[in-house]
Design a protein around this motif. Structure first.
Motif: not given
Length: 145
Positions: A84-88
């Motif tokens: 999720y951190t990467y996608v954001r």
């Protein structure tokens, strides 16, 4: 707001308020992928305002997914949080750099997760949540709820 829009708005509100945690999660993923599709199409057309609006909304949804993830009850939660951190971050870059390939990359990452959540919600079978016997039963699929 006309009569149709008011009825549709009420229907959506009722659906959200009555949804199970797994149902809410699938709704979030569905809207997230819709935002990414709309953003990608707008980027292709050079409609940067529409693209930005959809990418910002997608970032908000990812933030909501992050805040609802129970890292204390599921071994795999840390990995999902990293994803999720990467996608954001990638969505932020897709927006600021007007980069359609980054938008597409996020959709490619998230689509299998969307499908998995739908399958889990459909079957009612929670995926392996936590080995923690003290975890509340109401957490639902993968410790979200």
């Amino acid at each position: 707001m006309n009569g149709y829009q008011a009825k549709r708005s009420q229907y959506v509100q009722d659906a959200v308020l009555s949804a199970t945690p797994a149902g809410l999660l699938t709704m979030l993923y569905d809207r997230l992928l819709l935002d990414l599709a709309r953003a990608g199409a707008a980027q292709e057309a050079g409609d940067w305002g529409t693209a930005s609006s959809n990418l910002l909304h997608a970032q908000d949804i990812v933030g909501e997914l992050m805040s609802s993830l129970r890292t204390d009850v599921w071994d795999g939660a840390e990995g999902l949080m990293s994803l999720y951190t990467y996608v954001r971050q990638t969505l932020l870059e897709a927006n600021t750099r007007r980069d359609r390939t980054r938008t597409a990359e996020c959709a490619e990452i998230l689509e299998p997760l969307r499908q998995a959540w739908h399958e889990a919600a459909r079957t009612g079978q929670p995926a392996p949540v936590a080995q923690n016997q003290d975890a509340p039963r109401s957490l639902g699929v993968l410790g979200v709820g």
